[in-house]
Design a protein around this motif. Structure first.
Motif, mmCIF file in Angstrom:
data_model
loop_
_atom_site.group_PDB
_atom_site.id
_atom_site.type_symbol
_atom_site.label_atom_id
_atom_site.label_comp_id
_atom_site.label_asym_id
_atom_site.label_seq_id
_atom_site.Cartn_x
_atom_site.Cartn_y
_atom_site.Cartn_z
ATOM 1 N N ALA A 121 -6.173 -4.235 10.028
ATOM 2 C CA ALA A 121 -5.150 -4.050 11.061
ATOM 3 C C ALA A 121 -4.187 -2.905 10.818
ATOM 4 N N ALA A 122 -4.270 -2.238 9.643
ATOM 5 C CA ALA A 122 -3.214 -1.265 9.351
ATOM 6 C C ALA A 122 -3.703 0.086 8.842
ATOM 7 N N VAL A 123 -4.782 0.128 8.056
ATOM 8 C CA VAL A 123 -5.219 1.392 7.457
ATOM 9 C C VAL A 123 -6.671 1.671 7.800
ATOM 10 N N ASP A 124 -7.128 2.873 7.449
ATOM 11 C CA ASP A 124 -8.445 3.337 7.901
ATOM 12 C C ASP A 124 -9.504 3.339 6.812
ATOM 13 N N ARG A 125 -9.307 2.546 5.766
ATOM 14 C CA ARG A 125 -10.307 2.486 4.695
ATOM 15 C C ARG A 125 -10.201 1.135 3.983
ATOM 16 N N PRO A 126 -11.176 0.779 3.145
ATOM 17 C CA PRO A 126 -11.100 -0.483 2.422
ATOM 18 C C PRO A 126 -9.874 -0.540 1.517
ATOM 19 N N VAL A 127 -9.363 -1.751 1.312
ATOM 20 C CA VAL A 127 -8.214 -1.975 0.428
ATOM 21 C C VAL A 127 -8.651 -2.906 -0.693
ATOM 22 N N VAL A 128 -8.453 -2.467 -1.938
ATOM 23 C CA VAL A 128 -8.895 -3.213 -3.116
ATOM 24 C C VAL A 128 -7.683 -3.753 -3.859
ATOM 25 N N ASN A 129 -7.682 -5.027 -4.146
ATOM 26 C CA ASN A 129 -6.570 -5.669 -4.848
ATOM 27 C C ASN A 129 -6.607 -5.334 -6.332
ATOM 28 N N GLN A 130 -5.610 -4.597 -6.796
ATOM 29 C CA GLN A 130 -5.467 -4.315 -8.224
ATOM 30 C C GLN A 130 -4.055 -4.681 -8.698
ATOM 31 N N THR A 131 -3.467 -5.666 -8.055
ATOM 32 C CA THR A 131 -2.122 -6.105 -8.439
ATOM 33 C C THR A 131 -2.128 -6.968 -9.694
ATOM 34 N N GLY A 132 -3.251 -7.645 -9.960
ATOM 35 C CA GLY A 132 -3.293 -8.585 -11.067
ATOM 36 C C GLY A 132 -2.609 -9.901 -10.742
ATOM 37 N N LEU A 133 -2.158 -10.077 -9.505
ATOM 38 C CA LEU A 133 -1.447 -11.289 -9.085
ATOM 39 C C LEU A 133 -2.445 -12.306 -8.548
ATOM 40 N N THR A 134 -2.362 -13.539 -9.034
ATOM 41 C CA THR A 134 -3.313 -14.578 -8.631
ATOM 42 C C THR A 134 -2.657 -15.724 -7.866
ATOM 43 N N ASP A 135 -1.336 -15.710 -7.758
ATOM 44 C CA ASP A 135 -0.627 -16.787 -7.061
ATOM 45 C C ASP A 135 -0.706 -16.605 -5.555
ATOM 46 N N LYS A 136 -0.213 -17.609 -4.834
ATOM 47 C CA LYS A 136 -0.087 -17.531 -3.385
ATOM 48 C C LYS A 136 1.372 -17.290 -3.024
ATOM 49 N N TYR A 137 1.583 -16.543 -1.944
ATOM 50 C CA TYR A 137 2.932 -16.103 -1.589
ATOM 51 C C TYR A 137 3.205 -16.351 -0.117
ATOM 52 N N GLU A 138 4.501 -16.310 0.211
ATOM 53 C CA GLU A 138 4.915 -16.374 1.616
ATOM 54 C C GLU A 138 5.857 -15.206 1.886
ATOM 55 N N PHE A 139 5.545 -14.428 2.915
ATOM 56 C CA PHE A 139 6.338 -13.255 3.233
ATOM 57 C C PHE A 139 5.963 -12.731 4.612
ATOM 58 N N SER A 140 6.783 -11.842 5.126
ATOM 59 C CA SER A 140 6.481 -11.152 6.380
ATOM 60 C C SER A 140 6.445 -9.654 6.102
ATOM 61 N N LEU A 141 5.732 -8.938 6.933
ATOM 62 C CA LEU A 141 5.614 -7.481 6.813
ATOM 63 C C LEU A 141 5.724 -6.880 8.211
ATOM 64 N N VAL A 142 6.631 -5.921 8.353
ATOM 65 C CA VAL A 142 6.856 -5.283 9.650
ATOM 66 C C VAL A 142 6.786 -3.770 9.459
ATOM 67 N N TRP A 143 5.969 -3.096 10.274
ATOM 68 C CA TRP A 143 5.817 -1.655 10.178
ATOM 69 C C TRP A 143 5.543 -1.065 11.553
ATOM 70 N N THR A 144 5.640 0.251 11.651
ATOM 71 C CA THR A 144 5.278 0.940 12.887
ATOM 72 C C THR A 144 3.854 1.467 12.738
ATOM 73 N N PRO A 145 2.907 0.989 13.544
ATOM 74 C CA PRO A 145 1.518 1.449 13.448
ATOM 75 C C PRO A 145 1.396 2.952 13.650
ATOM 76 N N ASP A 146 0.370 3.548 13.030
ATOM 77 C CA ASP A 146 0.170 4.999 13.085
ATOM 78 C C ASP A 146 0.082 5.515 14.509
ATOM 79 N N GLN A 147 -0.574 4.763 15.404
ATOM 80 C CA GLN A 147 -0.753 5.252 16.770
ATOM 81 C C GLN A 147 0.576 5.358 17.515
ATOM 82 N N LEU A 148 1.573 4.580 17.089
ATOM 83 C CA LEU A 148 2.890 4.684 17.698
ATOM 84 C C LEU A 148 3.704 5.800 17.065
ATOM 85 N N LEU A 149 3.512 6.013 15.774
ATOM 86 C CA LEU A 149 4.210 7.106 15.092
ATOM 87 C C LEU A 149 3.794 8.459 15.646
ATOM 88 N N THR A 150 2.517 8.578 16.049
ATOM 89 C CA THR A 150 1.995 9.862 16.508
ATOM 90 C C THR A 150 1.943 9.950 18.032
#
Length: 204
Positions: A121-150
């Motif tokens: 939903a956000a970027v144009d290539r695969p995303v690989v998890n290298q955070t080393g984090l194994t827990d579960k989290y709760e959070f929100s993320l808000v950004w302006t999509p590229d098509q709106l920026l351009t």
């Protein structure tokens, strides 16, 4: 939906991870109406199994997994540290809620889940998890999509650069500011799905 979009959902892959697809794979669109066997509503994993069987039956899909070097984003913890909280035991229900373009709420989800959302939903290539984090989290993320920026001012419904002072940042900045994570571009060998056989839909 196109078969490309359908297979990205079914196999949790980016379009770059599907190898050997015919030209019509990304162009022809289909409507699917199906009913699950048994009682109740199928969950996401059960739905994916149903759709895999459908593609094998109606499109004669046959595929295998392999490895290939691709351009990817790796998800890592930013230098200033993580800014999100582990999920509390009182909130055990998993949930991913899209609240419109550039806004998602995750509850009781992992970093792998976040990577799947980002690449779909956000970027144009695969995303690989290298955070080393194994827990579960709760959070929100808000950004302006590229098509709106351009977007240009010819689109009166679009959010052009500088049009709104309080507009959220792009996805790369938002991830650092809001989550304490970072997307880094690189190349690496990752899993791909190689299509061995795929036929156009028959009339029956």
């Amino acid at each position: 939906m196109t078969l490309a979009d359908l297979m990205k959902f079914i196999y949790d892959v980016d379009s770059h991870q599907i190898v050997g697809a015919p030209g019509w794979f990304t162009n022809e669109r289909y409507d699917i109406t199906a009913k699950a066997e048994g009682e109740g509503q199928p969950n996401e994993e059960q739905l994916k199994v149903m759709l895999r069987k459908l593609l094998a039956d109606r499109f004669q899909l046959a595929a295998h997994k392999d490895q290939k070097e691709l351009g990817v984003y790796t998800l890592v913890v930013a230098k200033r540290g993580l800014k999100i909280s582990k999920n509390e035991s009182k909130s055990a229900t998993n949930g991913i809620i899209f609240r419109g373009p550039g806004s998602v709420l995750l509850n009781n989800e992992t970093m792998d889940d976040l990577c799947r959302i980002l690449q779909s939903a956000a970027v144009d290539r695969p995303v690989v998890n290298q955070t080393g984090l194994t827990d579960k989290y709760e959070f929100s993320l808000v950004w302006t999509p590229d098509q709106l920026l351009t977007a240009t001012t010819t689109n009166t419904n679009a959010l052009a650069p500088g049009e709104k002072a309080d507009a959220p940042p792009d996805i790369y900045t938002a991830i650092q500011q809001q989550l304490g994570l970072k997307l880094e571009g690189t190349r690496m060998r990752i899993e791909v799905l190689v299509i061995d056989k795929l036929e156009k839909l028959s009339d029956n």
